[in-house]
Design a protein around this motif. Structure first.
Motif, PDB file in Angstrom:
ATOM      1  N   HIS A 111       0.816  -1.218   0.000  1.00  0.00           N
ATOM      2  CA  HIS A 111       0.000   0.000   0.000  1.00  0.00           C
ATOM      3  C   HIS A 111       0.857   1.279   0.000  1.00  0.00           C
ATOM      4  O   HIS A 111       0.557   2.235  -0.722  1.00  0.00           O
ATOM      5  N   HIS A 115       1.235   4.593  -2.503  1.00  0.00           N
ATOM      6  CA  HIS A 115       1.217   6.013  -2.148  1.00  0.00           C
ATOM      7  C   HIS A 115       2.447   6.739  -2.678  1.00  0.00           C
ATOM      8  O   HIS A 115       2.344   7.820  -3.250  1.00  0.00           O
ATOM      9  N   SER A 136       0.490   9.177   6.271  1.00  0.00           N
ATOM     10  CA  SER A 136      -0.890   8.699   6.125  1.00  0.00           C
ATOM     11  C   SER A 136      -1.482   8.498   7.511  1.00  0.00           C
ATOM     12  O   SER A 136      -0.923   8.932   8.516  1.00  0.00           O
ATOM     13  N   ASP A 304      -6.362   7.146  -0.165  1.00  0.00           N
ATOM     14  CA  ASP A 304      -6.394   5.816  -0.780  1.00  0.00           C
ATOM     15  C   ASP A 304      -7.178   5.804  -2.098  1.00  0.00           C
ATOM     16  O   ASP A 304      -8.247   6.408  -2.194  1.00  0.00           O
TER      17      ASP A 304
HETATM   18 ZN    ZN Z   1      -3.265   4.892   2.489  1.00  0.00          ZN
END
Ligand code: ZN
Ligand code: KG4
Length: 335
Positions: A111, A115, A136, A304
């Motif tokens: 993830h 980003h 985040s 996201d």
């Molecule tokens: Zn995220």
């Protein structure tokens, strides 16, 4: 190469199609924010169930946006972690099943790699090497990036993440969930200098962060004022201003330090908090005298989304990476 990307690590269902020659062909997002708002935060089981409901309709929607028949792609990328286990499993099992049915490879993506590569989706993307500040809800990290998959962690938060500090401050002030954008909006009406909060770990060398002490300072200030009566809207705004100023100041100091240490001039900021206007402006001002440049994604791609996963998966598949058919997810996973 054309890749379908699926993001379901938390409370956004994101799906997109990225084409290495033509760019982004489709991008759809469903945010569960309203559903979780009444609970004051993400309820993992509800998140998983909603991903199940939304995912395939969104897949259909991005193929329609791209003007392609379903399945006309070369690979499927999905977020394999870190994140909520049930939510990750929805994306992973759907992605692997679609890939199997369409006879194309599937690839699990980190993830945070998604980003950090999101600014690559913009015009004038950064070239390697660069420094990335990942900020985040779950991470605050400084990473040296020398290429796809070539990441070296230079510093990180020892406790709360920057986004988490925003969310907790919002909760203390009764601003609801999600907190970051609400604290940022209220800070715009705040008066500078009425409150001052600490800049944790900036007085000693090193590139790590700690935001839990800052959170306690905010809590003490809020409690003091509540004991004196109601918390006036202007006081709330002034607290938001001072809190945001402390977080931004801390991030700017550490970014400058890391750039000097790594002898780099390009800084990428990514993750939900990189949507923060004050952070962007202050970093740009701080880097100007050193001929540095700040890169970030449009606000939709800071939080996201499926596009960043499609992009990261496409780069990995182009590099020849392949995985077996097992559905693998990792709720905790270092970059
Ligand atoms: Zn995220
Ligand atoms: O990257 P993201 O969407 O999800 C995670 O991977 O965690 O980041 C969400 C975080 C939340 O903590 C949210 O409050 C914060 O990013 N955030 C912001 C802003 N927009 C989102 N924080 C400060 N200012 C903003 N404008």
């Amino acid at each position: 190469m054309r890749v379908l990307g699926i993001e379901t690590s938390c409370d956004e269902t994101g799906v997109a199609i990225f084409d290495s020659e033509h760019g982004l062909l489709g991008d759809a997002l469903f945010s569960q924010v309203e559903m979780h708002a009444e609970f004051g935060g993400v309820v993992p089981e509800l998140a998983s169930r909603d991903h199940v409901r939304k995912l395939l309709p969104l897949v259909s929607e991005v193929f329609a946006q791209a003007g392609l028949p379903r399945g006309q792609i070369d690979g499927v990328a999905y977020t394999a972690g870190p994140g909520l286990i049930g939510a990750l499993l929805v994306g992973a099992s759907t992605a692997r099943s679609l890939a199997m049915a369409w006879g194309v490879p599937a690839i699990g993506v980190h993830h945070m790699e998604g980003h950090l590569l999101a600014p690559m989706l913009e015009d004038n993307p950064p070239t390697f090497p660069f420094l990335a500040l990942l900020v985040s809800g779950g991470h605050t990290q400084l990473v040296r990036v020398d290429g796809i998959g070539r990441y070296r962690l230079m510093g990180e938060s020892l406790d709360d993440a920057a986004g988490e500090a925003f969310d907790k401050t919002a909760k203390m002030l009764g601003l609801g969930y999600p907190g970051g954008p609400r604290v940022a909006a209220l800070a715009e009406q705040g008066v500078a200098g009425r409150f001052t909060f600490p800049r944790p770990m900036t007085n000693r060398p090193g590139l790590d962060f700690s935001f839990s002490g800052l959170k306690t300072s905010v809590l003490n200030t809020v409690t003091d004022h509540q004991q004196q009566g109601v918390l006036e809207p202007q006081t709330q705004a002034d607290i938001c201003w001072a809190f945001q100023d402390a977080v931004v100041d801390t991030l700017v100091i550490k970014c400058k330090r890391a750039l000097q240490e790594a002898r780099l001039k390009r800084l990428v900021i990514a993750g939900g908090v990189s949507a923060n206007k004050a952070l962007r402006e202050r970093l740009e001002a701080a880097l100007r005298p050193m001929q540095g440049e700040v890169f970030y994604a449009r606000p939709r791609f800071c939080t996201d989304n499926g596009a960043m996963i499609a992009y990261a998966g496409c780069q990995r598949l182009l590099a020849g990476e392949r995985q077996d058919l097992q559905v693998q997810v990792r709720p905790r996973w270092p970059l």
